[in-house]
Motif scaffolding. Structure first.
Motif: not given
Length: 298
Positions: A120-124, A152-157, A162-166, A168-172
């Motif tokens: 319940e507390k993973l961010i992949v 949460k599952v976050i797709t990145i390149n 790891f840019n500023d937008i990513e 912010i999204k990760l911290i949220k």
């Protein structure tokens, strides 16, 4: 000489327990104000790894713990099993951020996704390159996390920074998971809690050897835990938690080590952190009073 040493340990334990009872509300408050995560993935010494990039992006924004620093003394490898490690992760941090980029992280993803609490507390952080592949990871753990958990599952390149937008999204995502679950155990076996407690010990004692810190925390565990069936295993945990705390404080340049006396003390940076995390009245009326008590003892 043996009696004197026994009396000395008893004094350390008494003061250590008093400190714990008084600083606990402050440590809980400090931990609740910040986001605390475990960061999993490839070796952070690999400059091109996503884990290295994420660590740099989150630095000074989130409190990051690296499991290899916590488990350097093999506390869960000898006596304990994978389930113990999963429970430890699930209870000690607000979220676990996983960079899926190494054989170890592939295995951990499968194990963690099947854990009742940890799932319940993973961010992949999934590599965009493999997002649409019909792989076991996509059809198994990632699909399960998306459909059945609050993780949460976050797709990145992975080939880019790891840019500023990513960031912010990760911290949220971290804050969202913290709000719904967050840290479960605020005790001496939480490495974040233990680090702050050891910081307070160093402030009060001025200079102390590691073996006495271990004796203090062993004593606390015996008093706080009525179940004494697995003391050998508990001792290994205590040693690892102390080593982890000293290692983390050293990395933050908040302590000094005296090679001749084999003792630890705070740096100016460590003392500054004490002044930041505790109000002046508490420092003066309690911590400084305990320091005076220690000075009079010796």
């Amino acid at each position: 000489m043996r009696l004197k040493k026994k009396y000395l340990i008893s004094f350390y334990q008494e003061v250590g327990l008093t400190i714990l009872d008084k600083v606990m509300p402050y440590i809980k408050k400090a931990m609740s104000r910040e986001e605390n995560i475990f960061l999993i993935g490839a070796d952070v010494n690999q400059k091109n790894s996503m884990r290295f990039k994420v660590q740099n992006a989150l630095k000074n924004k989130v409190n990051i713990l690296l499991p290899e620093n916590i488990f350097e003394e093999d506390i869960f490898l000898k006596e304990q099993n994978m389930l113990s490690l999963e429970n430890f992760l699930a209870e000690s941090v607000d979220a676990v951020v996983m960079c899926i980029e190494s054989p170890g992280s592939f295995t951990e993803l499968g194990a963690f996704a099947n854990h009742e609490k940890l799932s319940e507390k993973l961010i992949v952080l999934q590599d965009k390159k493999y997002e649409r592949e019909k792989s076991f990871i996509n059809l198994g753990p990632i699909k399960y996390l998306k459909q059945h958990t609050s993780s949460k599952v976050i797709t990145i390149n992975y080939n880019r920074d790891f840019n500023d937008i990513e960031t912010i999204k990760l911290i949220k995502a971290i804050k969202d998971i913290k709000k719904s679950i967050g840290i479960v155990n605020y005790n001496i076996f939480n490495p974040i809690f233990a680090e702050r407690y050891v910081l307070a010990l160093l402030y009060v004692f001025g200079s102390i050897q590691k073996r006495y810190i271990i004796e203090i925390i062993k004593h606390i565990d015996i008093l706080k835990d009525e179940n004494q069936r697995m003391q050998k295993e508990k001792t290994e945990k205590v040693i690892s938690i102390v080593n982890s705390s000293l290692s983390t404080l050293s990395q933050k340049k908040e302590l000094n080590f005296n090679f001749n006396e084999k003792s630890f003390s705070l740096t100016d940076k460590g003392r500054y952190r004490i002044n930041y995390e505790y109000d002046p009245q508490f420092i003066h009326k309690f911590l400084d009073f305990q320091r005076l008590k220690v000075l009079n003892f010796f």
